[in-house]
Design an enzyme around this catalytic site. Structure first.
Site, PDB file in Angstrom:
ATOM      1  N   ASP A  98     -20.249  -3.027  -8.281  1.00  0.00           N
ATOM      2  CA  ASP A  98     -21.083  -2.191  -9.151  1.00  0.00           C
ATOM      3  C   ASP A  98     -22.156  -3.098  -9.748  1.00  0.00           C
ATOM      4  OD1 ASP A  98     -22.013  -0.097 -10.863  1.00  0.00           O
ATOM      5  OD2 ASP A  98     -20.011   0.766 -10.859  1.00  0.00           O
ATOM      6  N   ASP A 148       0.842  -1.199   0.000  1.00  0.00           N
ATOM      7  CA  ASP A 148       0.000   0.000   0.000  1.00  0.00           C
ATOM      8  C   ASP A 148       0.872   1.242   0.000  1.00  0.00           C
ATOM      9  OD1 ASP A 148      -2.632  -1.216  -0.023  1.00  0.00           O
ATOM     10  OD2 ASP A 148      -2.131  -1.980   1.955  1.00  0.00           O
ATOM     11  N   LYS A 169     -11.348  -4.855  -5.468  1.00  0.00           N
ATOM     12  CA  LYS A 169     -12.585  -4.728  -4.669  1.00  0.00           C
ATOM     13  C   LYS A 169     -13.746  -4.211  -5.526  1.00  0.00           C
ATOM     14  CE  LYS A 169     -10.833  -4.517   0.005  1.00  0.00           C
ATOM     15  NZ  LYS A 169      -9.402  -4.278  -0.115  1.00  0.00           N
ATOM     16  N   GLY A 229       0.121  -6.504   5.440  1.00  0.00           N
ATOM     17  CA  GLY A 229       0.691  -5.282   4.892  1.00  0.00           C
ATOM     18  C   GLY A 229       1.696  -4.672   5.832  1.00  0.00           C
TER      19      GLY A 229
HETATM   20  O1  C5P Z   1      -1.511  -3.180   6.647  1.00  0.00           O
HETATM   21  P1  C5P Z   1      -2.552  -4.245   6.782  1.00  0.00           P
HETATM   22  O2  C5P Z   1      -1.966  -5.602   7.103  1.00  0.00           O
HETATM   23  O3  C5P Z   1      -3.687  -3.863   7.700  1.00  0.00           O
HETATM   24  O4  C5P Z   1      -3.148  -4.373   5.300  1.00  0.00           O
HETATM   25  C1  C5P Z   1      -4.184  -5.240   4.975  1.00  0.00           C
HETATM   26  C2  C5P Z   1      -4.407  -5.180   3.489  1.00  0.00           C
HETATM   27  O5  C5P Z   1      -5.503  -6.028   3.165  1.00  0.00           O
HETATM   28  C3  C5P Z   1      -4.742  -3.800   2.954  1.00  0.00           C
HETATM   29  O6  C5P Z   1      -4.112  -3.681   1.678  1.00  0.00           O
HETATM   30  C4  C5P Z   1      -6.242  -3.814   2.784  1.00  0.00           C
HETATM   31  O7  C5P Z   1      -6.666  -3.035   1.684  1.00  0.00           O
HETATM   32  C5  C5P Z   1      -6.528  -5.290   2.519  1.00  0.00           C
HETATM   33  N1  C5P Z   1      -7.840  -5.777   2.923  1.00  0.00           N
HETATM   34  C6  C5P Z   1      -8.329  -5.646   4.206  1.00  0.00           C
HETATM   35  N2  C5P Z   1      -9.580  -6.106   4.529  1.00  0.00           N
HETATM   36  C7  C5P Z   1     -10.318  -6.722   3.627  1.00  0.00           C
HETATM   37  C8  C5P Z   1      -9.827  -6.899   2.335  1.00  0.00           C
HETATM   38  C9  C5P Z   1      -8.571  -6.425   2.030  1.00  0.00           C
HETATM   39  O8  C5P Z   1      -7.625  -5.117   5.063  1.00  0.00           O
HETATM   40  N3  C5P Z   1     -11.478  -7.223   3.955  1.00  0.00           N
END
Ligand code: C5P
Length: 250
Positions: free
Chosen positions: A76, A22, A73, A225
């Site tokens: 629509d 990210d 994600k 992340g």
């Molecule tokens: O930094 P962190 O570990 O919180 O990042 C989690 C990643 O997973 C982010 O890129 C976020 O957009 C993605 N994500 C999420 N929850 C979801 C789907 C995807 O946190 N339900």
């Protein structure tokens, strides 16, 4: 209806950890590709990166030898999402995300379109993962939004609808994996964000758990992340998570 892809059980540890990238510039992506040093197979590219750098960033990441989970994600009407999936299918990604909340027709039509476009391109269709309820939402948030039953029944219902419509995998919090496997079985993939190691900052995530419990309960992939990318010693953070995954698989 197109059936979901067959779930492969003997994944390598390096396939199971997907790192979320990210950031907002190509330079940062390149730096992370190098620092991750191909310790994992797949990097997840999300909205920040897609809108900052454009879809061409997929090629940059692939040129380092990584597979790509494109966290689009999609949500629509069916016609619009099908148009988007036709374009995305040409990018050479391995996994794509869509919101289960788009409903049965959107899920089934998108899966069908992805199969058709992949067949035209003579490629294996990317796996389609449905996001159930975002891991940044808790029961109080859901109550405000009108989901009065709490997150677990909502997640289970959205997962069930997704699987019935041929979706290959479910995205949920690590805390829901066990219930999903108990209710819906083992014929599909589960990937869980909301992963934190002990002492890590929660940030905006609310439904979190550790890599160990996610894998132990039946998740195939964990998406991590900031608990990796924000660390000074990134390879050490990856190693710690690999150890937890290994322990959970014994
Ligand atoms: O930094 P962190 O570990 O919180 O990042 C989690 C990643 O997973 C982010 O890129 C976020 O957009 C993605 N994500 C999420 N929850 C979801 C789907 C995807 O946190 N339900």
């Amino acid at each position: 209806m197109v059936k979901q892809a067959c779930r492969i059980n003997n994944l390598k540890i390096s396939d199971r950890l997907i790192i979320g990238i990210d950031v907002s510039s190509k330079q940062e992506v390149i730096l992370l590709c190098k620092r991750i040093n191909n310790n994992v197979t797949t990097l997840k590219l999300g909205l920040e990166l897609i809108y900052s750098c454009g879809p061409g960033i997929v090629n940059t990441v692939r040129s380092f030898g990584y597979k790509v989970m494109l966290d689009t994600k999609l949500l629509d009407i069916p016609n619009t999402v099908c148009g988007a999936i036709a374009a995305i299918s040409k990018l050479g990604v391995d996994k794509i995300t869509i919101h289960a909340l788009g409903g049965s027709k959107m899920l089934a039509d998108t899966k069908q379109k992805l199969a058709e476009e992949s067949s035209k391109l003579n490629i294996i269709p990317p796996l389609l993962f449905a996001v159930t309820i975002l891991t940044s939402l808790d029961d109080e948030d859901l109550d405000t939004l009108g989901f009065k039953n709490g997150f677990l029944p909502s997640v289970l219902n959205l997962a069930s609808v997704s699987i019935k419509n041929g979706i290959d995998g479910i995205i949920c919090s690590p805390n829901e994996v066990k219930s999903i496997r108990e209710k819906l079985g083992g014929g599909f993939y589960i990937a869980t964000p909301g992963i934190r190691l002990q002492d890590d900052d929660k940030g905006d995530q609310k439904r979190i758990s550790a890599p160990y419990s996610a894998i132990k309960d039946g998740a195939d992939f964990i998406i991590v992340g900031r608990s990796i990318t924000a660390k000074a010693n990134l390879e050490e953070a990856i190693k710690k998570i690999f150890q937890e995954i290994e322990r959970a698989l014994v």
